[in-house]
Design an enzyme around this catalytic site. Structure first.
Site, short mmCIF file in Angstrom:
data_model
loop_
_atom_site.label_atom_id
_atom_site.label_comp_id
_atom_site.label_asym_id
_atom_site.label_seq_id
_atom_site.Cartn_x
_atom_site.Cartn_y
_atom_site.Cartn_z
CB SER A 24 -0.86 0.00 1.26
OG SER A 24 -1.21 1.33 1.62
CG ASP A 51 -4.71 2.46 0.91
OD1 ASP A 51 -3.70 2.13 1.55
OD2 ASP A 51 -5.55 1.65 0.47
CG HIS A 82 -8.89 0.26 -1.02
ND1 HIS A 82 -8.37 -0.06 0.22
CD2 HIS A 82 -10.25 0.18 -0.89
CE1 HIS A 82 -9.37 -0.32 1.05
NE2 HIS A 82 -10.51 -0.19 0.41
N GLY A 158 -8.98 3.51 7.00
CA GLY A 158 -8.68 4.91 7.30
C GLY A 158 -7.24 5.15 7.69
CG PHE A 159 -6.09 5.98 10.43
CD1 PHE A 159 -7.41 5.85 10.82
CD2 PHE A 159 -5.58 7.24 10.18
CE1 PHE A 159 -8.22 6.97 10.99
CE2 PHE A 159 -6.37 8.37 10.35
CZ PHE A 159 -7.69 8.23 10.75
N GLY A 160 -3.06 3.23 8.45
CA GLY A 160 -2.16 2.10 8.50
C GLY A 160 -1.77 1.80 9.93
N GLY A 161 -1.07 0.68 10.14
CA GLY A 161 -0.51 0.38 11.46
C GLY A 161 -1.50 -0.16 12.48
CG ASP A 191 -6.16 -3.04 2.80
OD1 ASP A 191 -6.73 -2.15 2.15
OD2 ASP A 191 -5.12 -2.85 3.44
N GLY A 193 -3.22 -4.79 8.78
CA GLY A 193 -2.57 -5.63 9.78
C GLY A 193 -1.86 -6.85 9.21
C1 DX5 Z 1 -6.25 1.30 5.54
C2 DX5 Z 1 -5.70 0.97 4.19
C3 DX5 Z 1 -4.62 -0.05 4.24
C4 DX5 Z 1 -3.43 0.33 5.08
C5 DX5 Z 1 -2.74 -0.95 5.49
O1 DX5 Z 1 -7.50 1.86 5.41
O2 DX5 Z 1 -6.73 0.54 3.34
O3 DX5 Z 1 -4.18 -0.36 2.94
O4 DX5 Z 1 -2.57 1.14 4.37
O5 DX5 Z 1 -1.72 -0.65 6.36
P1 DX5 Z 1 -1.16 -1.74 7.39
O6 DX5 Z 1 -0.66 -2.88 6.55
O7 DX5 Z 1 -0.08 -1.02 8.10
O8 DX5 Z 1 -2.30 -2.16 8.27
#
Ligand code: DX5
Length: 237
Positions: A24, A51, A82, A158-161, A191, A193
């Protein structure tokens, strides 16, 4: 390098038998996107996922089609977008022109989901449909003939991590059964974690496309080591 042309359904038999690692771009250093994209391609990314967030469907705001189009010449890796935006049907042509080969829309964001998926295919692109953790599989079972990708969110978008939501595993299993029963050329994408600790459980449940953000972008040894680590956790193809 010209990318192999894909059959109308989206995936070749080989694709359906294999799996794909999909970095991503959300967790990439946004000030160095061109380098990051080229680095991800060299590292062995199968597809790169943008994203796209509108601050309404999800509580975050990210890139639009202009940034994607500007980055298209930076890599030969396939792009998919996405779309975490309300009523994505309004912008299908714009995201198609930006150089994506697939657009993935959320079932929760489309009043006329079937029509939006037809619109994406009408642009000559592959279509994908995504569902949030709280959305049942039944919401999309009547449009699976229009898509080549079913994206099952394993975090709230909405967020990574964020942490992988293990209670999504039964939904992935049910989706894999449904797709097998109907012999649909559809890959299940997960998608959120995804890491070396969670990718195998998702694979065993039936997922074959693995979006990973922080696990790849923040790896101490770099993207190639990160992708190799994810592949090492999966059965050899
Ligand atoms: C969150 C995104 C994901 C995110 C995944 O809404 O759709 O693609 O970037 O990040 P990780 O792999 O860190 O959970």
């Amino acid at each position: 390098m010209t990318r192999p042309s894909r059959p109308p359904c989206g995936y070749t038999a080989a694709d359906l038998a294999a799996y794909q690692i999909v970095p991503s771009t959300l967790s990439f250093d946004q000030s160095r996107l061109a380098d990051e994209l080229a680095d991800a391609e060299r590292a062995g990314a199968d597809v790169l996922q943008w994203d796209v967030m509108d601050g309404a469907f999800v509580p975050n705001l990210t890139v639009g089609w202009d940034i994607i189009a500007a980055c298209r010449p930076c890599t030969n890796a396939p792009f998919e977008a996405h779309l975490m935006i309300q009523e994505p049907g309004r912008y299908v042509t714009d995201f198609a022109k930006a150089g994506n080969e697939r657009l993935i829309v959320h079932a929760e964001a489309c009043v006329h989901l079937h029509r939006v998926l037809q619109q994406i295919r009408g642009e000559g692109l592959q279509a994908g449909v995504a569902i949030n953790p709280g959305t049942p599989l039944g919401r999309v079972e009547h449009v699976l003939d229009l898509v080549d990708t079913l994206l099952i969110m394993t975090v709230n978008p909405g967020f990574g991590g964020q942490k992988f939501i293990t209670t999504m595993l039964p939904k992935i299993r049910s989706a894999a059964l449904l797709i097998a029963e109907r012999e649909l050329p559809v890959l299940i994408e997960v998608d959120g974690g995804i890491s070396r600790d969670t990718i195998r459980t998702a694979y065993d449940a039936g997922a074959r496309k693995f979006v990973a953000g922080t696990a790849i972008a923040n790896h101490a040894q770099g993207k190639a080591a990160a992708i190799a680590e994810l592949r090492a956790a999966l059965p050899t193809e």
